[in-house]
Design an enzyme around this catalytic site. Structure first.
Site, PDB file in Angstrom:
ATOM      1  N   GLY A 251       0.724   4.425   4.748  1.00  0.00           N
ATOM      2  CA  GLY A 251       2.176   4.483   4.837  1.00  0.00           C
ATOM      3  C   GLY A 251       2.621   4.913   6.222  1.00  0.00           C
ATOM      4  O   GLY A 251       2.676   4.118   7.162  1.00  0.00           O
ATOM      5  N   GLY A 252       2.925   6.199   6.364  1.00  0.00           N
ATOM      6  CA  GLY A 252       3.502   6.724   7.604  1.00  0.00           C
ATOM      7  C   GLY A 252       2.754   6.314   8.858  1.00  0.00           C
ATOM      8  O   GLY A 252       3.367   5.917   9.864  1.00  0.00           O
TER       9      GLY A 252
ATOM     10  N   SER B  34      -1.763   9.758   2.805  1.00  0.00           N
ATOM     11  CA  SER B  34      -1.980  10.541   4.022  1.00  0.00           C
ATOM     12  C   SER B  34      -3.237  10.126   4.789  1.00  0.00           C
ATOM     13  O   SER B  34      -3.931  10.973   5.366  1.00  0.00           O
ATOM     14  CB  SER B  34      -2.004  12.045   3.707  1.00  0.00           C
TER      15      SER B  34
ATOM     16  N   GLU C 187      -3.988   5.668  -5.173  1.00  0.00           N
ATOM     17  CA  GLU C 187      -3.122   6.517  -4.360  1.00  0.00           C
ATOM     18  C   GLU C 187      -2.669   7.720  -5.178  1.00  0.00           C
ATOM     19  O   GLU C 187      -1.691   7.626  -5.940  1.00  0.00           O
ATOM     20  CB  GLU C 187      -1.886   5.730  -3.904  1.00  0.00           C
TER      21      GLU C 187
ATOM     22  N   GLU D 249       6.076   4.756  -5.936  1.00  0.00           N
ATOM     23  CA  GLU D 249       7.528   4.908  -5.727  1.00  0.00           C
ATOM     24  C   GLU D 249       8.297   3.899  -6.573  1.00  0.00           C
ATOM     25  O   GLU D 249       9.413   4.177  -7.025  1.00  0.00           O
ATOM     26  CB  GLU D 249       7.848   4.781  -4.221  1.00  0.00           C
TER      27      GLU D 249
ATOM     28  N   ASN E 179       1.799  -0.125   4.711  1.00  0.00           N
ATOM     29  CA  ASN E 179       2.967  -0.195   3.826  1.00  0.00           C
ATOM     30  C   ASN E 179       4.117   0.439   4.594  1.00  0.00           C
ATOM     31  O   ASN E 179       4.193   1.657   4.695  1.00  0.00           O
ATOM     32  CB  ASN E 179       2.671   0.569   2.525  1.00  0.00           C
ATOM     33  N   TRP E 180       4.966  -0.404   5.125  1.00  0.00           N
ATOM     34  CA  TRP E 180       6.060   0.111   5.961  1.00  0.00           C
ATOM     35  C   TRP E 180       7.129   0.824   5.149  1.00  0.00           C
ATOM     36  O   TRP E 180       7.996   1.488   5.710  1.00  0.00           O
ATOM     37  CB  TRP E 180       6.704  -1.036   6.744  1.00  0.00           C
ATOM     38  N   LYS E 181       7.124   0.641   3.833  1.00  0.00           N
ATOM     39  CA  LYS E 181       8.186   1.188   2.963  1.00  0.00           C
ATOM     40  C   LYS E 181       9.548   0.736   3.501  1.00  0.00           C
ATOM     41  O   LYS E 181       9.645  -0.349   4.087  1.00  0.00           O
ATOM     42  CB  LYS E 181       8.062   2.707   2.845  1.00  0.00           C
TER      43      LYS E 181
ATOM     44  N   HIS F  63       3.414   0.262  -6.794  1.00  0.00           N
ATOM     45  CA  HIS F  63       3.367   1.453  -5.940  1.00  0.00           C
ATOM     46  C   HIS F  63       4.032   2.607  -6.701  1.00  0.00           C
ATOM     47  O   HIS F  63       5.006   2.398  -7.426  1.00  0.00           O
ATOM     48  CB  HIS F  63       4.072   1.191  -4.610  1.00  0.00           C
TER      49      HIS F  63
ATOM     50  N   GLY G 182       2.411  10.813   1.604  1.00  0.00           N
ATOM     51  CA  GLY G 182       3.443  11.362   2.482  1.00  0.00           C
ATOM     52  C   GLY G 182       3.432  12.875   2.577  1.00  0.00           C
ATOM     53  O   GLY G 182       4.352  13.477   3.121  1.00  0.00           O
TER      54      GLY G 182
HETATM   55  P1  PGA Z   1       1.257   7.730   3.295  1.00  0.00           P
HETATM   56  O1  PGA Z   1       1.727   6.642   2.189  1.00  0.00           O
HETATM   57  O2  PGA Z   1       0.139   7.101   4.073  1.00  0.00           O
HETATM   58  O3  PGA Z   1       2.495   7.950   4.136  1.00  0.00           O
HETATM   59  O4  PGA Z   1       0.829   8.942   2.559  1.00  0.00           O
HETATM   60  C1  PGA Z   1       0.800   5.821   1.540  1.00  0.00           C
HETATM   61  C2  PGA Z   1       1.513   4.914   0.555  1.00  0.00           C
HETATM   62  O5  PGA Z   1       2.497   5.348  -0.062  1.00  0.00           O
HETATM   63  O6  PGA Z   1       1.121   3.740   0.381  1.00  0.00           O
END
Ligand code: PGA
Length: 247
Positions: A232-233, A211, A169, A100, A13-15, A98, A175
């Site tokens: 994500g990251g 994470s 999640e 967010e 997930n590149w966000k 998600h 994050g």
């Molecule tokens: P993260 O994000 O791996 O940076 O914790 C995961 C996500 O939000 O899908």
């Protein structure tokens, strides 16, 4: 159902990250990687880069997807992107709900289910995300929250749910560098699996996100009900992402 019966899936997930130039390098590195990975791999990119991802990854073992989709089929919905538009770019996955999106864009449990349904109608695979806040976690409300979030999604019925992917999640792990422990995640995944089994769809893949990195992926994937990861990251660094997929 044993874990072996379900393929492992690792989705990035590149966000809201990337640029044409940065993506070109990242996509080329993913494309060039050994495709004998034990995991299916995909990347969920920002809308403007869907065409770039499609072009760069076409014919490779890496699939691509979006991070959101409109619940509506078409019409006067300024700024929205429909599932059919994504399908035009051979998009395979679309994240729905998600945390967010839920937190910053007011998406309700019902909106998330509506988006999942819209994705399915265009032949996309929705990746429905659920997870609790730190407060809910500490108050022991995790399973109640997950069940509430899943209720309108499961109400779409077994035929629909069988064509989805779910992702657990925990918001406190996203994050933050603080992943859930494999055992904590497994407890929640087992509860989700029980809901899926009750619906007659125990084979649905349930990913863990929050994470995930190369250093903790193997221990998470060793759990019976964890079928992969939403990353994500660590998905922004090709080598790290590929090490997760190979874990
Ligand atoms: P993260 O994000 O791996 O940076 O914790 C995961 C996500 O939000 O899908």
């Amino acid at each position: 159902m044993t874990q072996q019966a379900r393929a492992r899936l690792v989705l990035g997930n590149w966000k809201m990250h990337g640029s044409l130039a940065e993506n070109e390098l990242l996509l080329a590195a993913l494309r060039a990687a050994d495709t004998n990975s034990s995991s299916q791999i995909g990347v969920c990119v920002p809308f403007p880069y869907m065409a770039q991802a499609a072009q760069a990854l076409q014919g490779s073992a890496v699939s691509w997807g979006a991070q959101d989709v409109s619940a509506h089929e078409k019409g006067a919905y300024t700024g929205e992107v429909s599932a059919a538009m994504l399908k035009d770019f051979a998009c395979r996955w679309v994240l729905a709900g998600h945390s967010e999106r839920r937190a910053y864009h007011g998406e309700t449990d019902q909106t998330v289910a509506d988006k999942a349904r819209a994705a399915l109608q265009s032949g996309l695979t929705p990746v429905v995300c659920v997870g609790e806040t730190l407060n809910e976690h500490e108050a022991g409300q995790t399973l109640a929250v997950i069940r509430r979030q899943l209720t309108p999604v499961l109400a779409l019925g077994a035929d629909a749910v069988a064509r989805m992917v779910l992702a657990y999640e925990p918001i406190w792990a996203i994050g933050s560098g603080r992943s859930a422990t494999p055992e904590q995640a497994q407890d929640v995944h087992a509860a989700i699996r029980a809901e899926l089994a009750a619906l007659g769809t125990p084979q649905v893949q349930v990913l863990y996100g929050g994470s995930v990195k190369a250093a903790n992926a193997a221990s998470l994937f060793a759990m019976a009900d964890i079928d992969g990861a939403l990353v994500g990251g660590a998905a922004l660094v090709a080598e790290e992402f590929l090490r997760i997929a190979a874990a």
